[in-house]
Structures are given as structure tokens and as C-alpha cells.
Design an enzyme around this catalytic site. Structure first.
Site, mmCIF file in Angstrom:
data_model
loop_
_atom_site.group_PDB
_atom_site.id
_atom_site.type_symbol
_atom_site.label_atom_id
_atom_site.label_comp_id
_atom_site.label_asym_id
_atom_site.label_seq_id
_atom_site.Cartn_x
_atom_site.Cartn_y
_atom_site.Cartn_z
ATOM 1 N N TYR A 1 13.481 56.146 41.963
ATOM 2 C CA TYR A 1 13.321 57.318 41.215
ATOM 3 C C TYR A 1 12.249 57.162 40.203
ATOM 4 C CZ TYR A 1 18.007 58.313 42.611
ATOM 5 O OH TYR A 1 19.347 58.529 43.268
ATOM 6 N N CYS B 1 11.759 54.633 48.586
ATOM 7 C CA CYS B 1 10.912 54.749 47.332
ATOM 8 C C CYS B 1 11.940 55.157 46.170
ATOM 9 C CB CYS B 1 9.852 55.998 47.449
ATOM 10 S SG CYS B 1 10.377 57.226 47.985
ATOM 11 N N SER C 1 13.122 58.989 50.598
ATOM 12 C CA SER C 1 13.326 59.127 49.151
ATOM 13 C C SER C 1 14.568 58.561 48.720
ATOM 14 C CB SER C 1 13.266 60.376 48.525
ATOM 15 O OG SER C 1 14.331 61.175 48.942
ATOM 16 N N ASP C 2 14.678 58.182 47.588
ATOM 17 C CA ASP C 2 16.331 57.920 46.934
ATOM 18 C C ASP C 2 16.717 59.414 46.786
ATOM 19 O OD1 ASP C 2 17.643 55.343 44.496
ATOM 20 O OD2 ASP C 2 18.328 56.794 45.746
ATOM 21 N N TRP C 3 18.074 59.218 46.517
ATOM 22 C CA TRP C 3 18.881 60.567 46.661
ATOM 23 C C TRP C 3 18.761 61.548 45.484
ATOM 24 C CZ3 TRP C 3 19.087 57.580 50.770
ATOM 25 C CH2 TRP C 3 19.719 57.986 51.955
#
Ligand code: GLC
Length: 734
Positions: free
Chosen positions: A212, A210, A243-245
Site C-alpha cells: 500500500y 506490491c 496489488s494488495d487489496w
């Protein structure tokens, strides 16, 4: 009570994986469950992975080591192979190539000890100035979805986790953490989500990442409608959503209850900021939320089952990670060369009515090669989507440094010299090189040669959008350009007998100078064998078969959002409340790229699907046969009327009944290689879904449609036929 014992192999692998995952869940402690759904924090991997999820050794659950792998493993000093960027793979329009690329990258990941690749970006090119366009697969949902599905199928031939990212509408880098994409449901379904739907259903990624940004007011990693209603509900996605980082999750409960299954990079202690001052949410905070009933236990168990199911399905529970080995450089180079050769697009080839390419070795005596560091390298993009060069940087950055978001301003270069490759093609010829910094010297060298070949480079990167699609100069890109590339092309073209421009670009380029160039080629970011591939195309050892995966506009005024977006405030680490969202209305709806040009009856500089060959193809005998299933069989005869073998990308478009009010759309294609003079009857079945529109569910509208078959979205010489559509509801959808 006897129960049938499923004999391994009797039960389909997916059902077996599900059963094993459900059984293993029962043996896990609560702490082990929580441990499995968050990263262990920045730089926590023992082998340098960008993401690390600690396994549970006592239960045989392996650690997960994620590595970025858009064009190959993103890791230094391991000889990983920098393949052509994904935009180039998309330009091949060849799913079989994408399969091979996916498999090759998985082989290299596994060789280096990584069991998860983060390579599958498919955000559509609504905004060609997006700095990550080079990491993605162009402007059309069908092309992007099918090409990623093929790459994932290749990846899935090895025990390596694969991802589709960034879900969803992460279509620019400006304000990427706070951008709020506002889009209506029909456009969301028919355009922005469609590549993910195709990739998820046909490519089976083990995870979806997913993004940001927010969609319609809710951050993607807290967006229940996207993640649970659509991805996991309607599409029945069995994997997990990571999640993205950092800065993608901002609230434990909102994210967990929306359906997110893993937080990255996570940390070992949610109760204090991480090394960058950032908050994390899926360790102790998640454990407490479950204990307090704010996140149901069933939600945590579902996160874990999805992770375990992915590990079983990928074979990682049964195939222990081999000892870390060494990259097979020769195999990597061979894959890189083949992919680059098939990704290069010949945009223009005209010397007062006669083609200037392929260069004729038997008659050429002298060539002036100019600019683009062509003496030593080819360029590549920046950020997590690039592959570090093998060995030392072949080009010294002019002004090293980073932007406000700490993203390096310096381009990446690979030591593959187009000049050396051109010289090898013409050993008896006089092949000079001018860097381009001394414009007069370049002009003089061109004036004295049979042909001038100018290399022009465009650096793009994650976390940076371009201000303009014009070729960068020493003013607009001080770090990587020593002169004005446009002025150089203009000056050389004024004096050269013939001039060929070779672009090394990450996205579209505007070209006011195009009329002055006899030939124009785009090589995209061609990877570690780019120089050789470019020379193969220029001299005709390979017949170009690439086609544009995105439109090249005449100028930015033709774009859906003609003015570049302005950067807003970064969400500061540790901020108490979520950052304020910045609205980006997608009011253009479906009118993006060729759909926009078609609806507005305008012509781009070079159209989606455009690409020339050194031979010629003709189409005839179109037959459109609707099937009882709603699928449509499209057949036609393709002939190679030229004097050399070549591959044509026969593209099939549909114009739905006018009452539907939609622009034409790509509904299928076939890449066909023909010998000189060969004619072939080509037949392909177009799924009914390709005629679907979203009106609260998928359906095919009734009415008279048209089907066009030709060599680009512009339709010159295309065949066209009528198709009477019968109204029908389609599977899937609410
Ligand atoms: C980055 C990117 C994502 C990448 C991840 C790990 O911010 O958005 O594509 O896989 O973080 O580097």
C-alpha cells in the site's frame, strides 16, 4: 523446415511452461486477457476466497481462488488448522520446519478448494510496534529471506500459488495507505529488499504482492524502479506482481506501465465505485488504455503470459482442482504442536544461580497458574494474518467493536489450555488457577505454591500499531485485558517462592519486571496446540531451541524511531486525487535491531539470536577458509557439555572492513541437535553474496573482516577470526 519437438520432460519445466504460456496467449481474445489480470471484486468467489480471478474455461485456464494463509487458511468453520504465527516459525531458525509448514498449509488450502495462498509476509521489523510483526519473520534480511524461501519450497510441492509480500517497506500499519518510506538505495538493497531477493530467487513464489505504501515518493504498486527495474529486471522474477487489496492501485496507466500484472480485489465494472465506494482500475479502464495505446499491448500480453506461466509452473493447468474435502485435524494438530514446540524461546532461567526450569515433577507438589486466560486458551493476532478459531471463541471479548479502520479490537483465542496441559503433567500435584482479575487472590495462590506461572498476553493486529511495547493493561487494551498485567507480575513476584512468566506475544515486549522473574519464556502466538507445547517446554519434555528473530529493547527510546508514529487522514474512498503521502524518512539507515545495538555499543534487554537451552554448548576450533569463488567455508566444533540432548542455533556474523562503515551482519547459521556429551565438527559455506555491499551494483569490499560464530548476536563466548576479503564484483545489480 523441421523443428525439434520438445518431448515432455526433455525441456526443463520452466522452459516448457514458458512455451506453453506463449502459445496459449495467441488463442486468447482481448477481453479474456483483461479478465485474467484483475479480480472479480469483493465476495465474488464461489467458495469464499478473499480474491477471485475468473479463468477461461474454453482454454482450460482455471479460476484462481486466493485465500489468506499466513498461519493457515483464513476461513471459518472448515476446521482449518491455526499454526503458530510466522514470527514463531522464524524463532525456530529451522528452514526444514518452515518447509513443512509451507507444505502443510498448501495441503489444507488445496483440500478446501483454494489454489492460491497469501501467506508469505517478510517485511522486516524496523518498528517492533508494527501491528503485523507477528505475521512476518523478524528483523534480519537473511533469516527472513531464507525462512520464507523454505516455506515457499514446501508450498510449491503442491499445485498452489504462493506469494512474497508486501513489496516493499510496508513496515508499519499507521498510515499504511499513505506512508512514504524514504530510504537510500544502499539501505534499500542491503536491508529492506534483500529478504525479497532471497525469497524470490530461492523460493520461487508465483507472485509478489506490491504494498500500500510508497517508497521514495512513488506508491509501491506504481513504482517502476522497484517492480520493473529491480524485481523483474535485475532479479529476473518470472512471476506476476499483484496489488494488495484496494487502495494499493490509484491509476491504471501508472500501475500497468510500472509493471503491475494484477489488480485486487478488482471489480466487474471499473466505471462505478465498488461495494465500498472504492475505485478500480484494471478492467474496462485497462482495456481502454490499451486500445488508446496509453498502455502497450505488449504490456498486457506480458501480464497474461506471467499469469499463465505461473499457472503452468504451479501445475494448475494440468492438475484439476480436486473436489473439496475435509481437513485432517489430527495431521494439523501434529504440525501445530511440532511447530510450537520448536518456536518457543527460553529468555531467562535463573533462581539465584540455579535454573528454575524445567519443572521437576518428582519434587513439585503445587503450582499456581495465573492469568492470560490460561484455563481455556492461547491468544493470537488480528486481521488477515490470523486463522479463525475452530468452534466457538473460548474467550469472550470485553468490549467488542472495531477501530476507526473497521479492524476488530478483539483478540483471537484458540481453545488450547495451558492449565489443562500443566495439570496433565502433574496429575498428583495441586495446580490452582487464578484469572488475575483478583490480584490478591492470585498473590495468595502464588504464595502458597512451590512455583507460580503467570501467563501474559499481548494482542497485535493488522491496521493497528502498538502505542507501547509494555504488556497491555485494562487501560491500554480495554477489549482484551481485565487488569494491569505488569502490576500483577510485580505483586506475585513479591510473594512467590519462584515465578515463571510465559509470554504469548506478537512482537517484542519491554519488561521492567524481568529482574523479578526467575524464568521468562516467549511462546509468541503458539497456535491450536500452544497450551500443550508450553507445558512440554516448562516440564522439559521438549528442550527449548527457539532463538529471537528480533531484538527485545529495554524501552522504546532504543528504537530507530523512538516515538510511535501519529495516524494521518485515511485516503477516503472515491477521492478524486491520490491521497497526500506522509513522509517517513528511514534516516537510521542500516542501524535497525542488532545492527543498531552493535553500532551504538548498547545492550538490548534480550538480543537477536538469544535463546537458552536446558543443556549447554561450547564452540571451539574455528576455521575460516576463503574459496576461489569468493565463498567462505566456516567450520567449528560444537559440543553439548550438558546432561541432555538439545539443539543449538550456531550463528555466523561478519564485521566487514571498518572502511565500509557498516554494522555487523548475519551471514549464516546452522541448527544442530546434539546428544549429551556429543561433539560435532560443523561446516557451512557462506556465499560471497553475504559479504556484498551495494554501490550501484553488488561487490565485495577489500580489506580485513572478522567472522564471529556463537549462540546469539551478542557474541558471549563466540569464536572470532580474521578474514582477508579480496575485492570482487558480484553478479546481479544494475
Ligand atoms: C490485506 C493485507 C494483505 C492480505 C490482503 C487480502 O489488506 O495487506 O496482506 O493478503 O489484504 O486480505
Amino acid at each position: 523446415m523441421s523443428c525439434a519437438v520438445a518431448v515432455a520432460g526433455e525441456v526443463a519445466p520452466a522452459q516448457e511452461a514458458d512455451a506453453r504460456a506463449a502459445a496459449l496467449l495467441q488463442q486468447m481474445t482481448q477481453d479474456e486477457k483483461v479478465q485474467l489480470v484483475h479480480g472479480h471484486g469483493w465476495n465474488s468467489s464461489p467458495i469464499g476466497a478473499i480474491g477471485f480471478v475468473k479463468g477461461v474455461a474454453r482454454l482450460g485456464i482455471p479460476d484462481i481462488n486466493y485465500l489468506d494463509s499466513t498461519a493457515g487458511p483464513h476461513i471459518k468453520d472448515k476446521n482449518a488448522t491455526p499454526l503458530p504465527s510466522p514470527i514463531g516459525i522464524a524463532a525456530s531458525w529451522n528452514p526444514a520446519l518452515a518447509f513443512d509448514v509451507g507444505r502443510h498449509i498448501a495441503i489444507e488450502l488445496r483440500t478446501l478448494g483454494f489454489n492460491a495462498g497469501l501467506g508469505g509476509g517478510i517485511n522486516l521489523t524496523r518498528e517492533p510496534r508494527n501491528g503485523r510483526t507477528f505475521e512476518y519473520l523478524g528483523e534480519d534480511p537473511l533469516l527472513a529471506g531464507k525462512m520464507l524461501a523454505a516455506r515457499l519450497k514446501g508450498n510449491n510441492t503442491l499445485p498452489v500459488l504462493g506469494v512474497a509480500k508486501h513489496f516493499a517497506l510496508n513496515d508499519q500499519e499507521t498510515n499504511r495507505f499513505t506512508a512514504n518510506a524514504i530510504v537510500d538505495e544502499r539501505v534499500l538493497r542491503e536491508y529492506y529488499l534483500l529478504p525479497f531477493e532471497i525469497a524470490v530467487k530461492e523460493g520461487q513464489p508465483t507472485s509478489v504482492m506490491c504494498s500500500y505504501n510508497a517508497v521514495n515518493g512513488e506508491k509501491s504498486c506504481e513504482n517502476r524502479h522497484l517492480v520493473t527495474d529491480i524485481l523483474k529486471g535485475e532479479w529476473a522474477f518470472p512471476g506476476y506482481v499483484q496489488s494488495d487489496w484496494a487502495l494499493a492501485v490509484s491509476d491504471t496507466e501508472r500501475s500497468a506501465n510500472a509493471g503491475i500484472d494484477e489488480e485486487q480485489p478488482g471489480s466487474q465494472n471499473d466505471d462505478k465505485p465498488d461495494a465500498y465506494g472504492l475505485a478500480t482500475f484494471f478492467n474496462q479502464k485497462l482495456g481502454r488504455a490499451v486500445a488508446a495505446g496509453r498502455v502497450p499491448q505488449s504490456r498486457l500480453d506480458d501480464m497474461v503470459v506471467r499469469k499463465l506461466r505461473a499457472l503452468y509452473r504451479a501445475g494448475l493447468m494440468d492438475a484439476p482442482q480436486p473436489a473439496i474435502g475435509s481437513i485432517d485435524v489430527a495431521a494439523g494438530d501434529s504440525m501445530a504442536l511440532r511447530a510450537a514446540q520448536e518456536s518457543i524461546v527460553l529468555l531467562k532461567n535463573d533462581n539465584r544461580g540455579a535454573p528454575v526450569l524445567p519443572l521437576d515433577r518428582s519434587r513439585l507438589k503445587s503450582i499456581a497458574v495465573i492469568g492470560g486466560h490460561a484455563d481455556v486458551a492461547v491468544i493470537s493476532g488480528g486481521g488477515s494474518g490470523q486463522v479463525p478459531p475452530r468452534g466457538a471463541d473460548p474467550v469472550t471479548c470485553r468490549t467488542p467493536g472495531a477501530n476507526a479502520l473497521t479492524i476488530p479490537l478483539c483478540a483471537n483465542w484458540y481453545a488450547s489450555s495451558p492449565l489443562a496441559a500443566i495439570r496433565a503433567k502433574l496429575p498428583a500435584g495441586k495446580v490452582t488457577f487464578s484469572s488475575g482479575e483478583d490480584r490478591q487472590a492470585a498473590v495468595d495462590s502464588a504464595a502458597g505454591a512451590d512455583v507460580a506461572i503467570i501467563f501474559a498476553t499481548q494482542f497485535v493486529s493488522e491496521q493497528m500499531d502498538l502505542k507501547t511495547l509494555a504488556l497491555p493493561s485494562d487501560v491500554t487494551d480495554k477489549a482484551n485485558q481485565a487488569y494491569d498485567q505488569v502490576a500483577l507480575i510485580e505483586a506475585v513476584a513479591a510473594k512467590a517462592k519462584r515465578v515463571v512468566v510465559v509470554l504469548e506475544n506478537g512482537t517484542a515486549v519491554t519488561m521492567p519486571w524481568a529482574p523479578k522473574a526467575n524464568a521468562i519464556v516467549t511462546a509468541w502466538y503458539p497456535g491450536i496446540k500452544g497450551g500443550e507445547a508450553i507445558a512440554d517446554i516448562l516440564f522439559g519434555d521438549v528442550n527449548p531451541s527457539g532463538r529471537l528473530p528480533l531484538s527485545f529493547p529495554n524501552d522504546e527510546s532504543e528504537l530507530a524511531q523512538p516515538t510511535a508514529t501519529r495516524a494521518g487522514p485515511m485516503p477516503m474512498p472515491g477521492a478524486k486525487q491520490p491521497a497526500k503521502l506522509i513522509p517517513y524518512p528511514h534516516d537510521e539507515g542500516l542501524l535497525v535491531g542488532y545492527r543498531r545495538y552493535d553500532a551504538l555499543k548498547r545492550k538490548p534487554l534480550f538480543a537477536f539470536g538469544h535463546g537458552l537451552s536446558y543443556t549447554r554448548f561450547t564452540y571451539s576450533g574455528l576455521k575460516i577458509a576463503p574459496q576461489a569463488s569468493g565463498d567462505v567455508e566456516v567450520s567449528f566444533t560444537l559440543a553439548n557439555t550438558g546432561s541432555r540432548a538439545g539443539a543449538e542455533v550456531a550463528q555466523i556474523y561478519a564485521a566487514l572492513p571498518t572502511a565500509v562503515g557498516e554494522p555487523k551482519r548475519l551471514i549464516g547459521w546452522e541448527k544442530v541437535t546434539l546428544a549429551p556429551g556429543e561433539r560435532r565438527r560443523v561446516s557451512t559455506t557462506v556465499s560471497a553474496a553475504r559479504f556484498g555491499i551495494w554501490q550501484g551494483g553488488w561487490s565485495v569490499p577489500a580489506g580485513s573482516a572478522r567472522v564471529m560464530v556463537g549462540g546469539s548476536s551478542e557474541g558471549q563466548g563466540a569464536l572470532s577470526g580474521k578474514l582477508d576479503l579480496t575485492a570482487r564484483r558480484l553478479p546481479g545489480g544494475a
